[in-house]
Design a protein around this motif. Structure first.
Motif, short mmCIF file in Angstrom:
data_model
loop_
_atom_site.label_atom_id
_atom_site.label_comp_id
_atom_site.label_asym_id
_atom_site.label_seq_id
_atom_site.Cartn_x
_atom_site.Cartn_y
_atom_site.Cartn_z
N LEU A 30 31.09 23.09 23.97
CA LEU A 30 32.35 22.73 23.33
C LEU A 30 33.48 22.65 24.34
O LEU A 30 33.63 23.53 25.19
CB LEU A 30 32.69 23.74 22.24
CG LEU A 30 31.65 23.90 21.11
CD1 LEU A 30 32.15 24.92 20.09
CD2 LEU A 30 31.36 22.57 20.44
N ALA A 31 34.29 21.61 24.22
CA ALA A 31 35.45 21.44 25.09
C ALA A 31 36.69 21.97 24.38
O ALA A 31 36.85 21.79 23.17
CB ALA A 31 35.64 19.96 25.43
N TYR A 32 37.57 22.63 25.14
CA TYR A 32 38.79 23.17 24.55
C TYR A 32 39.87 23.33 25.61
O TYR A 32 39.60 23.21 26.82
CB TYR A 32 38.52 24.52 23.87
CG TYR A 32 38.19 25.64 24.84
CD1 TYR A 32 39.17 26.55 25.24
CD2 TYR A 32 36.91 25.79 25.36
CE1 TYR A 32 38.88 27.58 26.12
CE2 TYR A 32 36.60 26.82 26.24
CZ TYR A 32 37.59 27.71 26.62
OH TYR A 32 37.30 28.72 27.51
N LEU A 33 41.10 23.58 25.18
CA LEU A 33 42.20 23.84 26.08
C LEU A 33 42.56 25.32 26.03
O LEU A 33 42.54 25.92 24.95
CB LEU A 33 43.43 23.01 25.70
CG LEU A 33 43.29 21.50 25.79
CD1 LEU A 33 44.59 20.83 25.36
CD2 LEU A 33 42.93 21.06 27.21
N GLU A 34 42.89 25.89 27.16
CA GLU A 34 43.27 27.29 27.19
C GLU A 34 44.70 27.44 26.67
O GLU A 34 45.53 26.54 26.81
CB GLU A 34 43.16 27.84 28.61
CG GLU A 34 41.72 27.86 29.12
CD GLU A 34 41.60 28.56 30.45
OE1 GLU A 34 41.86 29.77 30.51
OE2 GLU A 34 41.25 27.89 31.44
N PHE A 125 47.60 17.72 23.73
CA PHE A 125 47.33 19.05 23.18
C PHE A 125 45.91 19.15 22.63
O PHE A 125 45.60 20.02 21.83
CB PHE A 125 48.35 19.40 22.10
CG PHE A 125 49.73 19.59 22.64
CD1 PHE A 125 50.06 20.72 23.37
CD2 PHE A 125 50.71 18.63 22.44
CE1 PHE A 125 51.34 20.90 23.88
CE2 PHE A 125 52.00 18.79 22.96
CZ PHE A 125 52.30 19.94 23.68
N GLY A 126 45.05 18.24 23.09
CA GLY A 126 43.63 18.36 22.79
C GLY A 126 43.11 17.58 21.59
O GLY A 126 41.97 17.78 21.19
N LEU A 127 43.91 16.70 21.01
CA LEU A 127 43.45 15.94 19.85
C LEU A 127 42.18 15.15 20.17
O LEU A 127 41.24 15.09 19.36
CB LEU A 127 44.54 14.98 19.36
CG LEU A 127 44.18 14.09 18.17
CD1 LEU A 127 43.83 14.94 16.95
CD2 LEU A 127 45.32 13.13 17.85
N SER A 128 42.14 14.56 21.35
CA SER A 128 40.98 13.72 21.72
C SER A 128 39.70 14.54 21.89
O SER A 128 38.60 13.98 21.85
CB SER A 128 41.28 12.95 23.01
OG SER A 128 41.61 13.85 24.07
#
Length: 203
Positions: A30-34, A125-128
């Protein structure tokens, strides 16, 4: 409120793959932003005093000897634009102080909820990252996750060879991370924590 042309352009810019973090969940990466990155981007795009967030709901939904879980709802306000997100947080470990588990779970839940609220403002902000048609891959680690069996064997070997409390603490922290990333089962986690406890008594 109407965002400036510059702000809109920044929000719609493709996200830099270098800022994307990854975690293993079962057989999926899973990809995510810190959290720190999301806050930093909010300050950069909207200004330090151009946005605010507040926790509008926080509930403890589980609390036992092993795990504490909270659900949080966070509201992000930018001018008169309001977005909300819901997130969950967990504090784990039989050897972890109950207060520390609650603190860890609350922080994680609020952080996760805040990121989900900000996600609604656009790609930066990570929508994509929620686009299932796009294969996000870790550029620093393009390989399959280490099998759980290998993790169990390696952890047992590391515990056996550890001769200081500090080293055992490091191993325990690594196990916590592995468990959080679903790379090791609860049963194996408990087994290894018990081994650490026994080894600590020997040392």
């Amino acid at each position: 409120m109407t965002f400036t042309k510059e702000q809109t352009e920044q929000l719609n810019q493709p996200i830099d793959p270098k800022v994307v973090a990854f975690r293993q969940q079962g057989n999926m990466q899973l990809a995510y932003l810190e959290s720190w990155y999301v806050i930093n981007e909010a300050n950069r795009i909207f200004g330090f005093d151009g946005w605010q967030s507040e926790t509008v709901q926080l509930d403890c939904v589980q609390s036992d000897d092993f795990c504490v879980t909270y659900i949080a709802k966070v509201r992000v306000t930018i001018g008169d634009v309001i977005r909300e997100g819901v997130g969950a947080g967990h504090g784990k470990g039989k050897s972890v102080n109950l207060g520390d588990k609650h603190e860890s779970a609350v922080k994680e839940a609020e952080s996760d909820a805040r990121k989900r609220a900000f996600m609604q403002f656009g790609s930066q902000f990570g929508l994509s990252l929620y686009d299932r048609t796009k294969a996000w891959k870790n550029p620093k680690k393009d390989r399959s996750a280490e099998p759980v069996e290998n993790i169990l064997v390696l952890a047992k070997d590391a515990i056996t060879k550890a001769y200081t409390p500090e080293k055992l603490d490091q191993i325990a922290q690594t196990l916590d991370k592995r468990y959080d990333e679903n790379q090791i089962s609860r049963k194996d986690y408990n087994t290894l924590i018990e081994l650490i406890k026994n080894k600590r008594e020997v040392i």
